[in-house]
Design an enzyme around this catalytic site. Structure first.
Site, short mmCIF file in Angstrom:
data_model
loop_
_atom_site.label_atom_id
_atom_site.label_comp_id
_atom_site.label_asym_id
_atom_site.label_seq_id
_atom_site.Cartn_x
_atom_site.Cartn_y
_atom_site.Cartn_z
NE ARG A 1 37.69 44.46 33.93
CZ ARG A 1 37.66 44.34 35.26
NH1 ARG A 1 38.72 44.66 35.99
NH2 ARG A 1 36.58 43.89 35.86
NE ARG B 1 27.77 44.72 44.13
CZ ARG B 1 29.04 44.31 44.23
NH1 ARG B 1 29.52 43.95 45.41
NH2 ARG B 1 29.82 44.26 43.17
CE LYS C 1 33.43 40.70 33.81
NZ LYS C 1 33.13 41.85 34.72
CB THR D 1 39.83 37.10 38.22
OG1 THR D 1 38.89 37.92 37.52
CG2 THR D 1 39.58 37.25 39.71
P1 PGA Z 1 34.78 41.46 37.93
O1 PGA Z 1 34.78 40.24 36.92
O2 PGA Z 1 36.19 41.84 38.20
O3 PGA Z 1 34.00 42.50 37.23
O4 PGA Z 1 34.07 40.90 39.12
C1 PGA Z 1 35.84 39.35 36.86
C2 PGA Z 1 35.58 38.07 37.62
O5 PGA Z 1 34.50 37.85 38.14
O6 PGA Z 1 36.52 37.26 37.63
MN MN Z 2 32.84 39.23 38.07
#
Ligand code: PGA
Ligand code: MN
Length: 476
Positions: free
Chosen positions: A35, A76, A222, A280
């Site tokens: 990734r 953000r 996602k 994650t």
């Molecule tokens: P990110 O996405 O690592 O790009 O934030 C994964 C998540 O939010 O779990």
């Molecule tokens: Mn994320």
């Protein structure tokens, strides 16, 4: 013969994996997909990493897919004059869309998404820095969101803002994402992950952009907004794969909701013949430690038992202390979980009607594989549809997918239980097809004399959707 790991491992590349010797060690340890995280690094970093992974995969004789993960519209806060502040519980704090970028202090800070004040209302709960700080909206005054600090703490520059329960209207693809999409196409990414899609329309828009830029990567949605959960079926249908992005998703829906949502998404993806990734904090402690916690072992194993195609590593590999050891630990846990009988048997969709001949052949193959003494399945594939169907059925029999398109071969690297092999059939005499396919696998040590194998292909080779043949053969 050695049992092969069926569940695929996705690992994020970063400074820690740039070090000499790390990538080949990760490949040897069981890496399947890398990734590239476009939230960090420059286009040049990603292009360089992509070409290195292609080189090392080739050396190792493996197909490794590249997934470009676009940053998406993460909302953000802006910055503080002194880089960080401490917010006291009970104090007032203002998110001010009019404030200059670096002018934040303990009373107020800017926000990068200027329309945020239109999206929030009195009594909304805002979660900062992955939920570590909690604010309640008291009042919205034009471009100022006046909040009360419910849970205080240290707050530093550019931390994320989520609204509990979701509902922020920001579009899935930002101008930066559109630029990064072109970089992803340039480095011939096999998958492109879209962050924070709200619905199927966001995925369709991404697909239209991809097409216009002449890209043909698979699209990964996602799932990280609570708004996406009720629309999960339509989002899955509009995507090639989904990722349960537990970081942001957990902030929006609350950590206690995550396990049931994760299980639901795995089940829906498999039923709709799509691929699913769990992401994650799967091995978070291994950013520093050389062994996982017992809880992490169970988390990975449970995802495997629930039928995920892939498990993902983020900071564990990108910035961790020993990326290859993490991949090896994850591979070991996957293999352990895959021994359990419930990953090996299936109810074979007995209640389903099949829509296509190639689908029917794929299902007949899996039924036979699971109920007869079969060493391996060999499937000659054009688009990858037949091995995708096959891999939606639980089984312990390896599915060797022989494709003569390098794009298809790499894309298959993400599918559970599928082992892609590049196979040039353009100059092939069809009468020698079985022989050649079997020889290819024998050379790789996947088959030996007297093994029984299943082989599928189409009468017309190189035709998408043309699979109409299933043969049972014994290795001579
Ligand atoms: P990110 O996405 O690592 O790009 O934030 C994964 C998540 O939010 O779990
Ligand atoms: Mn994320």
């Amino acid at each position: 013969m050695e049992r092969l790991k069926r569940t695929k491992i996705v690992a994020t590349l970063g400074p820690a994996t740039d070090k000499q010797g790390i990538l080949p060690a990760m490949i040897a340890a069981g890496l399947d997909v890398v990734r590239l995280n476009f939230s960090h690094g420059t286009a040049e970093d990603h292009i360089k990493r992509a070409s290195l992974i292609r080189e090392y995969a080739k050396k190792a004789g493996r197909e490794i897919a590249i997934m470009a993960d676009l940053q998406g519209p993460k909302i953000r806060i802006a910055q503080f004059r002194n880089a960080k502040v401490f917010l006291k519980q009970g104090a007032e704090f203002v998110l001010d869309a009019d404030l200059p970028k670096e002018a934040g202090d303990e009373n107020a800070v800017g926000v990068d998404y200027k329309a945020l004040p239109n999206d929030v209302h009195k009594d909304d709960i805002l979660l900062l820095d992955d939920g570590r700080l909690v604010l309640q909206v008291i009042q919205v005054q034009k471009n100022k969101i006046i909040c009360k600090v419910i849970v205080g703490g240290e707050l530093s520059n550019n931390k994320g803002i989520n609204r509990k329960g979701g509902g922020l209207s920001v579009e899935a693809l930002t101008p930066k994402d559109k630029k990064d999409l072109r970089t992803a196409i340039k480095l011939s990414a096999d998958y492109i992950a879209i962050s924070f899609p709200r619905n199927a329309a966001d995925m369709k828009k991404a697909r239209a952009l991809l097409k216009r830029a002449k890209g043909n990567a698979g699209l990964v949605a996602k799932i990280e907004r609570s708004d996406a959960i009720p629309l999960i079926d339509e989002i899955i249908r509009a995507s090639d794969a989904v990722m349960v992005a537990r970081g942001d998703l957990g902030v929006e829906i609350g950590d206690a909701e995550l396990p049931s949502v994760q299980k639901h998404i795995i089940q829906r993806a498999r039923s709709l013949d799509k691929v699913v990734i769990i992401a994650t904090q799967m091995m978070e402690s291994m950013i520093h430690s050389t062994i996982p916690t017992r809880a992490e072992v169970f988390d990975v194993a449970n995802a495997v038992l629930d039928g995920t195609d892939a498990v993902m590593l983020s900071a564990e590999t990108a910035t961790g202390d020993h990326p290859a050891i993490v991949v090896a630990a994850m591979a070991r846990i996957c293999l352990g979980a895959e021994k359990q009988s419930r990953t090996l048997v299936s109810r074979h969709r007995v209640e389903c009607q099949f829509q296509r001949s190639d689908e029917a052949i794929a299902m007949a193959t899996m039924y036979t594989a699971n109920h007869y003494n079969i060493r391996a399945i060999i499937t000659l594939t054009e688009s990858g549809a037949t091995p995708l169907w096959m891999s939606r059925i639980r089984s312990g029999i390896p599915i060797y997918a022989l494709a003569h398109s390098i794009r298809t071969t790499r894309r298959l690297a993400l599918y559970r239980g599928v082992y892609p092999i590049y196979f040039d059939i353009s100059k092939l005499d069809k009468r020698h097809l079985n022989e050649l396919a079997i020889t290819t696998l024998k050379e790789r040590g996947a088959l030996k004399k007297a093994d029984r194998v299943l082989i599928t292909y189409g009468d017309l080779l190189q035709t998408t959707g043309g699979t109409n043949t299933l043969k049972i053969l014994e290795v001579p």
